[in-house]
Write a protein that holds these residues in place. Structure first.
Motif, PDB file in Angstrom:
ATOM      1  N   SER A 247       0.830  -1.210   0.000  1.00  0.00           N
ATOM      2  CA  SER A 247       0.000   0.000   0.000  1.00  0.00           C
ATOM      3  C   SER A 247       0.860   1.253   0.000  1.00  0.00           C
ATOM      4  O   SER A 247       0.542   2.239  -0.671  1.00  0.00           O
ATOM      5  CB  SER A 247      -0.923   0.005   1.226  1.00  0.00           C
ATOM      6  OG  SER A 247      -1.794  -1.102   1.206  1.00  0.00           O
ATOM      7  N   ALA A 250       2.352   1.706  -3.469  1.00  0.00           N
ATOM      8  CA  ALA A 250       1.291   2.137  -4.397  1.00  0.00           C
ATOM      9  C   ALA A 250       0.936   3.602  -4.171  1.00  0.00           C
ATOM     10  O   ALA A 250       0.750   4.361  -5.126  1.00  0.00           O
ATOM     11  CB  ALA A 250       0.060   1.256  -4.216  1.00  0.00           C
ATOM     12  N   SER A 251       0.847   3.996  -2.909  1.00  0.00           N
ATOM     13  CA  SER A 251       0.526   5.388  -2.584  1.00  0.00           C
ATOM     14  C   SER A 251       1.614   6.323  -3.102  1.00  0.00           C
ATOM     15  O   SER A 251       1.318   7.404  -3.629  1.00  0.00           O
ATOM     16  CB  SER A 251       0.374   5.534  -1.064  1.00  0.00           C
ATOM     17  OG  SER A 251      -0.040   6.830  -0.726  1.00  0.00           O
ATOM     18  N   LYS A 253       3.700   5.692  -5.687  1.00  0.00           N
ATOM     19  CA  LYS A 253       3.624   5.714  -7.154  1.00  0.00           C
ATOM     20  C   LYS A 253       2.458   6.571  -7.657  1.00  0.00           C
ATOM     21  O   LYS A 253       2.538   7.189  -8.719  1.00  0.00           O
ATOM     22  CB  LYS A 253       3.484   4.290  -7.693  1.00  0.00           C
ATOM     23  CG  LYS A 253       4.765   3.471  -7.652  1.00  0.00           C
ATOM     24  CD  LYS A 253       4.547   2.105  -8.295  1.00  0.00           C
ATOM     25  CE  LYS A 253       5.840   1.334  -8.447  1.00  0.00           C
ATOM     26  NZ  LYS A 253       5.641   0.020  -9.089  1.00  0.00           N
ATOM     27  N   ASN A 254       1.369   6.616  -6.887  1.00  0.00           N
ATOM     28  CA  ASN A 254       0.192   7.387  -7.283  1.00  0.00           C
ATOM     29  C   ASN A 254       0.380   8.884  -7.065  1.00  0.00           C
ATOM     30  O   ASN A 254      -0.480   9.686  -7.441  1.00  0.00           O
ATOM     31  CB  ASN A 254      -1.041   6.921  -6.512  1.00  0.00           C
ATOM     32  CG  ASN A 254      -1.520   5.553  -6.963  1.00  0.00           C
ATOM     33  OD1 ASN A 254      -1.211   5.117  -8.075  1.00  0.00           O
ATOM     34  ND2 ASN A 254      -2.249   4.858  -6.098  1.00  0.00           N
ATOM     35  N   GLY A 255       1.481   9.265  -6.423  1.00  0.00           N
ATOM     36  CA  GLY A 255       1.740  10.681  -6.193  1.00  0.00           C
ATOM     37  C   GLY A 255       1.167  11.216  -4.906  1.00  0.00           C
ATOM     38  O   GLY A 255       1.147  12.435  -4.689  1.00  0.00           O
ATOM     39  N   ASP A 256       0.674  10.330  -4.023  1.00  0.00           N
ATOM     40  CA  ASP A 256       0.119  10.779  -2.740  1.00  0.00           C
ATOM     41  C   ASP A 256       1.222  11.110  -1.737  1.00  0.00           C
ATOM     42  O   ASP A 256       0.952  11.702  -0.688  1.00  0.00           O
ATOM     43  CB  ASP A 256      -0.789   9.695  -2.144  1.00  0.00           C
ATOM     44  CG  ASP A 256      -1.962   9.373  -3.046  1.00  0.00           C
ATOM     45  OD1 ASP A 256      -2.441  10.298  -3.725  1.00  0.00           O
ATOM     46  OD2 ASP A 256      -2.398   8.204  -3.083  1.00  0.00           O
TER      47      ASP A 256
END
Length: 532
Positions: A247, A250-251, A253-256
């Protein structure tokens, strides 16, 4: 008329250029990437102010603001925006003054000179009284880093004198750690003391503490009264704990998130392949070792020839490359290249199964023997011990693998044979390198602790005595000479430990994150900035 002519001509040229731009965008598949590249080149390399730096972590902090009771080294990364140390350590392991201007050693007295004009976030002055108060809190808490301090005197507002019970060359390096971090005595006393301060950091740092939502977010905001003019650049710093690795990645990579702190090699390799920048610590923060039960007279591993044979039997370099994916560092001693403690003359035990078999025959074990490998129950140790098991089998040594939970593992390491311990085998143990290798030697194998911390490890007197001598050496060159001597005796002569690899901290960031220098437990939040 001429004016109208030139106006019309200008409009025509603009129209032609616009049409050319549309045509290019339709025919060239690389135009967008070329534009992105141009934009990247045009980005300012000069720091700009503003923005919020979002840092993802795989764990939440335990102690956010009370250095004397801080036990977990990684907690320092979370409170560095607010709390600052007397000294910092640079990439080469040298100590530099930070809140301190400098220091002077005279026998068993250390005088620390402080920088002027610094205030805590609550408006109180940072001065010698505050330093004395902070260090005495660490002494009261029983911190080993300050155990040699007999008393502390305030000379004046900017100078504090520390009187030592015995020589201690590690005192100043220790003040780069949590024991050297300064919290406000005023806020501590006015708000309930230890428990309150553990969740409310009040220091001299570039950012003031705002809030801590456990397991969700830690927020800091810019401190307008910061002592370094023009700093910090950022408006805010946020730490966002995400305990699940998948998680967290992924966060990111998503730019968060802007930066992901402390990732494992597999995740680092994945992110590096995705064109993210990987930050590596300048020196290992720990080294993994195989510790034999060599103190038992009836142990097979009490024989130095057997221990050397085991070293030659295992291809540690290959294991390091396979498990560390290029991020770990192979070594035969408690140090890696680049450290003052690294002795280039240590030969160690390069992979040589023929030499291993020859030594086993000389020791009386031509057909090998059986031992046990003990380790903590996790994937890294499981993979590691399986690899070691395979190499040992090739020279006739049958190795049984025994995995254990944290409680049993800790009891085995510290309890000795009568309370657990381990027999006829090797324990896989991480050795932390918080300051430098001299500190690690003294905390694990020094005269006062060698029979307590690792009771089943044979620690020859000449090694123990040399380790003890390092505390009284303040001259860097003399310290280097003695440390190199320890390395040679410990490994080439006695094969006390088989070192597996050194581990550096790994973090990932977006290119827009600049000058944060987050390559370990230390970083520079005051200099960090975000490209627009």
């Amino acid at each position: 008329m001429k004016r109208i002519f030139w106006q019309v001509l200008s409009l025509l040229l603009v129209s032609i250029l616009a049409l050319a731009g549309c045509s290019n965008s339709g025919t060239s598949g690389n135009s967008s990437s070329e534009q992105a590249s141009t934009n990247e080149q045009n980005k300012s390399t000069d720091p700009v102010s503003g923005g919020t730096l979002r840092i993802g972590t795989l764990m939440d902090v335990i102690n956010l603001g009370n250095p004397p009771t801080m036990q977990r080294g990684s907690d320092k990364i979370f409170n560095s925006p607010a709390l600052e140390s007397l000294f910092r350590m640079n990439d080469t392991g040298e100590v530099e003054g930070f809140l301190a201007e400098g220091y002077k050693v005279e026998g068993q007295t250390v005088t620390i000179a402080l920088k002027k004009g610094i205030k805590f976030h609550d408006g109180a002055d940072f001065n010698a009284e505050a330093v004395k108060w902070n260090l005495e809190k660490s002494i009261e808490a029983g911190r080993s880093q300050v155990k040699n301090i007999a008393s502390i005197d305030v000379v004046d507002d900017q100078n504090v004198k520390i009187n030592l019970a015995s020589p201690d060359s590690l005192l100043i390096p220790n003040l780069t750690l949590s024991t050297g971090m300064m919290m406000s005595p005023k806020s501590y006393e006015e708000n309930g003391g230890e428990k309150w301060s553990e969740s409310h950091p009040v220091g001299t740092g570039p950012f003031k503490f705002v809030s801590w939502e456990r397991d969700q977010k830690i927020t800091y905001e810019k401190f307008e009264g910061y002592w370094q003019e023009g700093l910090p650049y950022l408006d805010k710093v946020e730490f966002i704990p995400i305990p699940d690795t998948m998680s967290a990645v992924a966060s990111f990579k998503n730019g968060d998130l802007d930066l992901l702190y402390a990732v494992e090699p597999a995740n680092a390799k994945d992110l590096e392949n995705s064109k993210f920048e990987i930050l590596r610590g300048p020196r290992p923060t720990s080294q993994l070792a195989m510790i034999p039960d060599s103190a038992h007279e009836n142990s097979i591993l009490a024989d130095v020839k057997v221990r050397k044979a085991v070293g030659y039997a295992i291809d540690f370099k290959s294991i390091t490359e396979t498990l560390g994916l290029g991020y770990y560092i192979p070594t035969f001693q408690l140090a890696t290249e680049g450290s003052f403690a690294y002795n280039p003359d240590v030969e160690g035990y390069p992979y040589d199964p023929k030499k291993a078999k020859k030594l086993l025959a000389e020791a009386g074990y031509p057909d090998g023997f059986s031992i046990t490998l003990y380790g903590l129950s996790n994937q890294e140790y499981s993979n590691l011990m399986t690899a070691i098991q395979g190499y040992l089998a090739k020279v006739g040594i049958e190795a049984k693998v025994e995995m254990m939970d944290q409680l049993r593992y800790d009891t085995m390491l510290t309890g000795g044979p009568e309370k657990g311990g381990w027999n006829d085998g090797y324990a896989i143990i991480p050795m932390g390198i918080n300051i430098n290798e001299v500190a690690t030697y003294n905390s694990l194998l020094g005269p006062e602790v060698s029979k307590v911390r690792l009771p089943v490890l044979d620690n020859p007197d000449e090694v123990t005595q040399l380790i003890g001598q390092t505390l009284a050496i303040n001259d860097p060159e003399e310290l280097k000479k003695v440390t190199h001597q320890i390395q040679e005796l410990a490994y080439d002569k006695y094969a006390m430990v088989n070192w597996i690899y050194g581990k550096t901290s790994l973090s990932a960031k977006y290119p827009k994150v600049m000058d944060e220098d987050m390559k370990g437990s230390n970083w520079t939040p005051e200099k960090a900035w975000l490209q627009k």
